[in-house]
Scaffold this motif. Structure first.
Motif, short mmCIF file in Angstrom:
data_model
loop_
_atom_site.label_atom_id
_atom_site.label_comp_id
_atom_site.label_asym_id
_atom_site.label_seq_id
_atom_site.Cartn_x
_atom_site.Cartn_y
_atom_site.Cartn_z
N UNK A 1 1.76 -1.73 -8.18
CA UNK A 1 1.37 -1.94 -6.78
C UNK A 1 -0.10 -2.35 -6.69
N UNK A 2 -0.94 -1.70 -7.49
CA UNK A 2 -2.37 -2.04 -7.47
C UNK A 2 -2.59 -3.46 -7.95
N UNK B 1 -3.31 -10.21 -4.64
CA UNK B 1 -3.22 -10.67 -3.25
C UNK B 1 -4.61 -10.85 -2.66
N UNK B 2 -5.48 -9.86 -2.88
CA UNK B 2 -6.83 -9.91 -2.31
C UNK B 2 -7.62 -11.08 -2.91
N UNK B 3 -7.45 -11.33 -4.20
CA UNK B 3 -8.15 -12.46 -4.83
C UNK B 3 -7.67 -13.77 -4.19
N UNK B 4 -6.35 -13.88 -4.02
CA UNK B 4 -5.81 -15.12 -3.41
C UNK B 4 -6.26 -15.25 -1.95
N UNK B 5 -6.29 -14.13 -1.22
CA UNK B 5 -6.76 -14.17 0.18
C UNK B 5 -8.22 -14.61 0.22
N UNK B 6 -8.99 -14.11 -0.73
CA UNK B 6 -10.41 -14.48 -0.81
C UNK B 6 -10.54 -16.00 -1.00
N UNK B 7 -9.70 -16.56 -1.89
CA UNK B 7 -9.75 -18.00 -2.15
C UNK B 7 -9.41 -18.81 -0.89
N UNK C 1 0.84 -1.21 0.00
CA UNK C 1 0.00 0.00 0.00
C UNK C 1 0.88 1.25 0.00
N UNK C 2 2.08 1.13 0.58
CA UNK C 2 2.99 2.29 0.66
C UNK C 2 3.51 2.71 -0.71
N UNK C 3 3.23 1.92 -1.74
CA UNK C 3 3.60 2.29 -3.11
C UNK C 3 2.57 3.17 -3.79
N UNK C 4 1.52 3.52 -3.06
CA UNK C 4 0.39 4.27 -3.65
C UNK C 4 0.36 5.68 -3.08
N UNK C 5 0.27 6.68 -3.98
CA UNK C 5 0.22 8.08 -3.54
C UNK C 5 -1.20 8.46 -3.15
N UNK C 6 -1.30 9.56 -2.43
CA UNK C 6 -2.63 10.11 -2.12
C UNK C 6 -3.04 10.99 -3.29
N UNK C 7 -3.87 10.46 -4.17
CA UNK C 7 -4.38 11.24 -5.28
C UNK C 7 -3.39 11.47 -6.40
N UNK D 1 -6.71 5.76 -9.01
CA UNK D 1 -7.20 4.80 -10.01
C UNK D 1 -8.71 4.64 -9.89
N UNK D 2 -9.31 4.13 -10.95
CA UNK D 2 -10.73 3.76 -10.93
C UNK D 2 -10.84 2.37 -11.56
#
Ligand code: MRU
Ligand code: ZN
Length: 260
Positions: free
Chosen positions: A241-242, A248-254, A158-164, A217-218
């Motif tokens: 990063x996204x 990661x979230x897809x794999x965590x979901x599985x 998440x630290x690879x993502x800027x605010x806006x 991003x959208x």
């Protein structure tokens, strides 16, 4: 000492500004960082990640007042600098149009990132991880009020993502860039519904950009993601990063794990 990215960009802008008569001079350069060369190179790299396969997805770069755009419906990994469209950002007129090609259908969406976020580059991927995360959110496995947002926290990337998309390159304590999200921040990416035609996404994307000032991003449900940054490096690293976080979230979901 090697020329900085800013030096190269300034030199390219000077070349662009001095060549208003010959449209081809806008895309002719030996510099690999010239937008016409850079877009072709990035698409070849993104193809190997599954981001721009089957003609989907794309990349656009803003260079001074010139917007560089790929043609529509072509194999994005095979593009050449001579295939590029160049638009004057102020007049929205094309100052270079390759014959027999149409500009990318993503053009109004790229323009939204330039207009509303002062972006320097916008990347559109059809990554399957992006598509899958929109489906998981839709399935209501998170809070049903949040089906239109992907939110995640306490993951280092998440630290690879800027605010806006306005983060400074200065490194803060802990290896995080100043202006980027911190480990305990919650990253939120809005999700809009897909439309039959790419350009019909423009209104919803502009609304999401306005309503989510911190988002870089959208996501587009059942379609992919638009990611931007103040320059190519920031747009590219945020897209990376996204994609990491979506996967990661897809794999965590599985695995039955929760990511928020
Ligand atoms: C596989 S077709 C995909 C297109 O409809 C669109 O979604 C897209 O991302 C690329 O549009 P294009 O006009 O080729 O740049
Ligand atoms: Zn698309």
């Amino acid at each position: 000492m090697a020329a900085s990215h800013q030096d190269v960009q300034k030199k390219n802008e000077d070349q662009d500004n001095s060549s208003t008569t010959d449209p081809d001079s806008l895309i002719r350069s030996n510099d690999p960082l010239h937008p016409a060369n850079h877009i072709s190179d990035l698409c070849r790299r993104f193809y190997t990640l599954g981001w721009v396969t089957g003609t989907g997805g794309g990349v656009s770069i803003r260079h001074g007042n010139h917007i560089f755009l790929a043609p529509s419906g072509v194999q994005k990994e095979m593009m050449q600098p001579t295939d590029m469209f160049v638009m004057d950002f102020l007049t929205k007129q094309y100052v270079r149009r390759p014959q027999a090609l149409k500009p990318s259908a993503c053009t109004p969406l790229f323009l939204a990132a330039y207009t509303h976020r002062n972006a320097g580059c916008c990347i559109h991927t059809h990554s399957q991880w992006a598509v899958l995360i929109t489906l998981i959110c839709e399935a209501g496995l998170q809070n049903s009020a949040e089906r239109n947002v992907f939110a995640i926290k306490e993951i280092e990337q998440i630290k690879g993502i800027s605010r806006g998309g306005s983060g400074s390159d200065e490194i803060a304590e802990g290896g995080r860039k100043v202006g980027n999200l911190g480990y305990y921040d919650t990253m939120k990416i809005p999700i809009i519904e897909n439309e039959a035609h790419e350009e019909d996404l423009t209104g919803a994307l502009e609304k999401a950009i306005e309503e989510w000032p911190e988002a870089c991003a959208v996501l587009v449900r059942r379609h992919g993601v638009y990611v931007w940054g103040k320059d190519v490096a920031q747009a590219k690293t945020q897209a990376e990063s996204l994609d990491y976080l979506f996967q990661l979230a897809v794999e965590m979901h599985k695995l039955g794990l929760k990511w928020i």
